[in-house]
Scaffold this motif. Sequence first.
Motif, mmCIF file in Angstrom:
data_model
loop_
_atom_site.group_PDB
_atom_site.id
_atom_site.type_symbol
_atom_site.label_atom_id
_atom_site.label_comp_id
_atom_site.label_asym_id
_atom_site.label_seq_id
_atom_site.Cartn_x
_atom_site.Cartn_y
_atom_site.Cartn_z
ATOM 1 N N ALA A 51 0.839 -1.204 0.000
ATOM 2 C CA ALA A 51 0.000 0.000 0.000
ATOM 3 C C ALA A 51 0.873 1.254 0.000
ATOM 4 O O ALA A 51 0.591 2.226 -0.719
ATOM 5 N N ALA A 52 1.951 1.239 0.775
ATOM 6 C CA ALA A 52 2.845 2.397 0.840
ATOM 7 C C ALA A 52 3.566 2.618 -0.477
ATOM 8 O O ALA A 52 3.770 3.766 -0.901
ATOM 9 N N TYR A 53 3.976 1.531 -1.136
ATOM 10 C CA TYR A 53 4.657 1.666 -2.419
ATOM 11 C C TYR A 53 3.805 2.421 -3.430
ATOM 12 O O TYR A 53 4.311 3.203 -4.225
ATOM 13 N N PHE A 54 2.517 2.148 -3.423
ATOM 14 C CA PHE A 54 1.637 2.731 -4.430
ATOM 15 C C PHE A 54 1.012 4.048 -4.009
ATOM 16 O O PHE A 54 0.317 4.681 -4.798
ATOM 17 N N ALA A 55 1.289 4.492 -2.783
ATOM 18 C CA ALA A 55 0.832 5.812 -2.347
ATOM 19 C C ALA A 55 1.830 6.849 -2.849
ATOM 20 O O ALA A 55 3.034 6.589 -2.913
ATOM 21 N N ALA A 56 1.341 8.020 -3.198
ATOM 22 C CA ALA A 56 2.246 9.100 -3.591
ATOM 23 C C ALA A 56 3.150 9.419 -2.401
ATOM 24 O O ALA A 56 2.671 9.466 -1.263
ATOM 25 N N PRO A 57 4.457 9.596 -2.631
ATOM 26 C CA PRO A 57 5.384 9.811 -1.512
ATOM 27 C C PRO A 57 4.942 10.910 -0.547
ATOM 28 O O PRO A 57 5.054 10.751 0.664
ATOM 29 N N GLU A 58 4.412 11.995 -1.079
ATOM 30 C CA GLU A 58 4.003 13.106 -0.216
ATOM 31 C C GLU A 58 2.715 12.807 0.559
ATOM 32 O O GLU A 58 2.376 13.503 1.512
ATOM 33 N N GLU A 59 2.015 11.743 0.174
ATOM 34 C CA GLU A 59 0.764 11.389 0.850
ATOM 35 C C GLU A 59 0.911 10.196 1.795
ATOM 36 O O GLU A 59 -0.054 9.789 2.434
ATOM 37 N N ARG A 60 2.110 9.632 1.901
ATOM 38 C CA ARG A 60 2.309 8.482 2.785
ATOM 39 C C ARG A 60 2.170 8.898 4.248
ATOM 40 O O ARG A 60 2.686 9.937 4.660
ATOM 41 N N THR A 61 1.520 8.037 4.988
ATOM 42 C CA THR A 61 1.391 8.264 6.423
ATOM 43 C C THR A 61 2.707 7.893 7.109
ATOM 44 O O THR A 61 3.581 7.262 6.515
ATOM 45 N N ALA A 106 14.312 -4.618 -3.019
ATOM 46 C CA ALA A 106 15.048 -3.800 -3.994
ATOM 47 C C ALA A 106 14.209 -3.444 -5.212
ATOM 48 O O ALA A 106 14.451 -2.406 -5.846
ATOM 49 N N ALA A 107 13.245 -4.264 -5.568
ATOM 50 C CA ALA A 107 12.433 -4.035 -6.774
ATOM 51 C C ALA A 107 11.292 -3.071 -6.445
ATOM 52 O O ALA A 107 10.318 -3.455 -5.798
ATOM 53 N N ARG A 108 11.431 -1.822 -6.860
ATOM 54 C CA ARG A 108 10.439 -0.796 -6.568
ATOM 55 C C ARG A 108 10.066 -0.078 -7.854
ATOM 56 O O ARG A 108 10.895 0.601 -8.462
ATOM 57 N N VAL A 109 8.823 -0.233 -8.265
ATOM 58 C CA VAL A 109 8.366 0.434 -9.477
ATOM 59 C C VAL A 109 8.492 1.944 -9.289
ATOM 60 O O VAL A 109 8.175 2.489 -8.239
ATOM 61 N N GLY A 110 9.061 2.587 -10.304
ATOM 62 C CA GLY A 110 9.277 4.020 -10.260
ATOM 63 C C GLY A 110 10.525 4.424 -9.496
ATOM 64 O O GLY A 110 10.888 5.601 -9.487
ATOM 65 N N VAL A 111 11.187 3.467 -8.853
ATOM 66 C CA VAL A 111 12.375 3.756 -8.056
ATOM 67 C C VAL A 111 13.591 3.016 -8.615
ATOM 68 O O VAL A 111 14.608 3.626 -8.920
ATOM 69 N N THR A 112 13.487 1.685 -8.749
ATOM 70 C CA THR A 112 14.594 0.903 -9.323
ATOM 71 C C THR A 112 14.249 0.353 -10.707
ATOM 72 O O THR A 112 15.120 -0.160 -11.396
#
Length: 193
Positions: A51-61, A106-112
């Motif tokens: 859930a955190a991966y797919f939340a916009a970084p600025e909107e993560r709790t 390590a596998a992060r969509v939009g990151v790696t």
Amino acid sequence: MTILRIDASARRADSVTRRLTGRIAARLGGKVIHRDLAARPPALVTEEMVAAYFAAPEERTEAQRAAIAPSDAVVAELRAADTIVIGMPIYNFGPPASLKAWADLAARVGVTFRYGASGPEGLLEGKRAIVAVASGGTQTGSEVDWATPWLRFFLGFIGIADVSVVTADQLNMGGEAKVEGAYAEIDALSPAA
């Protein structure tokens, strides 16, 4: 040069892959970041992480940021490294579970990696990986070696295409002579990427 040394062997004493990764890091020289997957097993991916991966970084709790902190640490180490040195014993024809768990972090969509018009694109380009493989009976590159092709594919998926493999396989059938052969491979490595 910054080296990320990853040891995946459950054996802390008498581990062939640990001996090999140590020798590789010494051969290459430079600053070493050491991640010992036996001493500090990686977190397993959870529903909260996804859930955190797919939340916009600025909107993560705060809870979401805490959930993905283990993944953020793995990614930061990969980004900081020029060369990744991975010690991978073959367990039951595949990689240790701890190495698979590390790869999941390590596998992060939009990151790696990202999805482009032609499919997945790795985002960690320009890095070198050297994998030290050891096995008791599995021949590296044989039809029953599912570890080495998986790791090569995974590294390429996140953008690391320059992958070398140092092998000390079938140790139960060749023992220390196989390790000496791997040492010779290491001694022939070019310190420069």
